[in-house]
Design a protein around this motif. Sequence first.
Motif, PDB file in Angstrom:
ATOM      1  N   THR A   2      26.707  54.342  31.171  1.00 50.42           N
ATOM      2  CA  THR A   2      26.636  55.794  30.877  1.00 50.42           C
ATOM      3  C   THR A   2      27.179  55.857  32.176  1.00 50.42           C
ATOM      4  O   THR A   2      26.909  55.540  33.111  1.00 50.42           O
ATOM      5  CB  THR A   2      25.485  56.434  30.844  1.00 50.42           C
ATOM      6  OG1 THR A   2      24.423  56.600  30.059  1.00 50.42           O
ATOM      7  CG2 THR A   2      25.822  57.974  31.750  1.00 50.42           C
ATOM      8  N   THR A   8      28.948  59.002  35.589  1.00 47.20           N
ATOM      9  CA  THR A   8      28.092  59.779  35.856  1.00 47.20           C
ATOM     10  C   THR A   8      29.591  60.663  36.810  1.00 47.20           C
ATOM     11  O   THR A   8      30.451  59.410  37.367  1.00 47.20           O
ATOM     12  CB  THR A   8      26.969  60.552  36.749  1.00 47.20           C
ATOM     13  OG1 THR A   8      25.999  59.864  35.936  1.00 47.20           O
ATOM     14  CG2 THR A   8      27.276  61.668  37.295  1.00 47.20           C
ATOM     15  N   LYS A  38      29.670  59.507  27.071  1.00 49.66           N
ATOM     16  CA  LYS A  38      28.159  58.006  26.909  1.00 49.66           C
ATOM     17  C   LYS A  38      29.341  57.481  26.029  1.00 49.66           C
ATOM     18  O   LYS A  38      29.621  58.285  24.978  1.00 49.66           O
ATOM     19  CB  LYS A  38      27.119  58.534  26.504  1.00 49.66           C
ATOM     20  CG  LYS A  38      26.083  59.287  28.030  1.00 49.66           C
ATOM     21  CD  LYS A  38      24.977  59.774  27.924  1.00 49.66           C
ATOM     22  CE  LYS A  38      24.202  60.413  29.073  1.00 49.66           C
ATOM     23  NZ  LYS A  38      22.561  61.056  27.992  1.00 49.66           N
ATOM     24  N   PRO A  61      22.597  54.912  24.102  1.00 47.94           N
ATOM     25  CA  PRO A  61      24.392  54.675  24.726  1.00 47.94           C
ATOM     26  C   PRO A  61      23.829  53.034  25.617  1.00 47.94           C
ATOM     27  O   PRO A  61      22.647  52.538  26.420  1.00 47.94           O
ATOM     28  CB  PRO A  61      24.863  55.746  26.049  1.00 47.94           C
ATOM     29  CG  PRO A  61      22.767  56.076  26.710  1.00 47.94           C
ATOM     30  CD  PRO A  61      22.292  56.562  25.266  1.00 47.94           C
ATOM     31  N   HIS A  74      22.435  64.880  25.590  1.00 49.62           N
ATOM     32  CA  HIS A  74      22.705  64.992  26.964  1.00 49.62           C
ATOM     33  C   HIS A  74      22.041  66.095  27.437  1.00 49.62           C
ATOM     34  O   HIS A  74      20.949  66.806  26.376  1.00 49.62           O
ATOM     35  CB  HIS A  74      24.156  65.384  26.837  1.00 49.62           C
ATOM     36  CG  HIS A  74      24.986  64.631  26.536  1.00 49.62           C
ATOM     37  ND1 HIS A  74      25.727  63.646  27.879  1.00 49.62           N
ATOM     38  CD2 HIS A  74      26.093  63.625  25.569  1.00 49.62           C
ATOM     39  CE1 HIS A  74      26.691  62.403  27.722  1.00 49.62           C
ATOM     40  NE2 HIS A  74      26.805  62.878  26.118  1.00 49.62           N
ATOM     41  N   THR A 119      28.821  63.817  32.878  1.00 57.07           N
ATOM     42  CA  THR A 119      28.523  62.421  31.995  1.00 57.07           C
ATOM     43  C   THR A 119      29.458  62.633  30.939  1.00 57.07           C
ATOM     44  O   THR A 119      29.354  63.424  30.450  1.00 57.07           O
ATOM     45  CB  THR A 119      26.505  61.692  31.896  1.00 57.07           C
ATOM     46  OG1 THR A 119      26.431  63.224  30.992  1.00 57.07           O
ATOM     47  CG2 THR A 119      26.483  62.320  33.195  1.00 57.07           C
TER      48      THR A 119
END
Length: 442
Positions: free
Chosen positions: A258, A260, A246, A255, A219, A244
């Motif tokens: 993901t 957001t 993941k 990942p 991240h 976010t």
Amino acid sequence: KNASVSRCFVTTSATTTSSAMATDDNANDMLCGQMFYDIHRERDLDWPSSTVQWLPGKELRKEHNCTAQQILLGTRTSGEEDEYLFVVEEYVELPLDDDEDKEGNELNLNATIKMRIPHEGEVNRARYNPAKPTIIASKSNSSKVYLYDLGADTLPKEDENGVVDIKPVTLLGTSATEGYGLAWSTQKEGWLGSVDDVVCLWDTASGNTNPVVTLKDAHTALIEDISWSCTSADAFATCSDDKTFKIWDVREKAPTATCTYTSMVNAFAWLPNSNNVLTGCADGTVVMWDVRKLADGNFIHKFQEHENEIRQIVVAPFRDDVFASGGDDARICLWDIDMIGKPTKSEEGQDDAKPPELLFQHFGRMAHGRPILDLAWNCNEGEDWILASVSDDNDDDAQYKNPLIVWKTAPEVLYDEEDDDSGEDEEEQGDQSPPPKKQKTG
């Protein structure tokens, strides 16, 4: 041990009062306790604990009509005193027979410290290994991760202060950034995950103190939480201040998904036997997502009642559709996913209708006065709906001081009669209707 208990704990009961002056507040507290709680016991701690977890196992204490159970805690003294892990013995009432009156049957046993273990630095989080519950992992405010074996064949003897000086194993590879995320896998025996500004995974069963997986760029901001899948041995999730969350596979460096969100994501939980997951966010919402459809960014549902950031989400061990959320607004909310879409009801004389999936709010004079630091469902069989929660209430006017609160909401408070109707509604809705929920448990 009695001396060490009195030094480390000032024990009180929120449903009873030893004061000869029966104030209106005390009377209201007692009334609330009898109306809304089957169990409500508050323990003032000398120092706040940032972590709480029930340990498996219980012993019957027939003479007191209760069981003795253990809770894992830690200290946060800000350097003013030595830091410790604590194993505390707490007492849980056995259910009364239908013809017994709750009043006059209060349990008045003080919690006792079973083990006090020196800890390097404040205890940010502590969790037991589900495959071997005597193995405790802890995360300090220096972000170091330690392993303690409370079940070793040759434990050190208690000293005169009740301290058991267990030497931990230090796991390597962590960063110097403070974090709180720490979790054991329930599907991959001995695997432990920790997050701060990096992700570290260890195979503790192998005896190797080096991480088997390190993700340094997982991240772009602090990672708040890590959570292992309930069904897949290789899947885990992380969430972050970068807004976010993941999904990861331990065999991959990137990942697998993901997503957001619009605010920081502080907490994450997988729902058992489901493709859905929950995130606790800085905007005060718990959001439910389908992990198969994260690419489109659309959520399934928002659970909205908190007035500040959410810090914890814990799914009930006895019901896959029930979970609790704790936040910076000093409240804990109990939710039932199966109640989504039911008719919304307003309190009499109030305009704001509460969401039907909101079962109960633990807040106010009977609860915490500051942000919830951690909360945990009782993991033992037959102890449904019992929680423990901690906060750092230490203001001069605080109702409680650094409280550990053990509580269970009365079943009749959680669901209205209409919510239990079977027959036509159940036939129409089939598997979508909730199971019977008015049975008294615990």
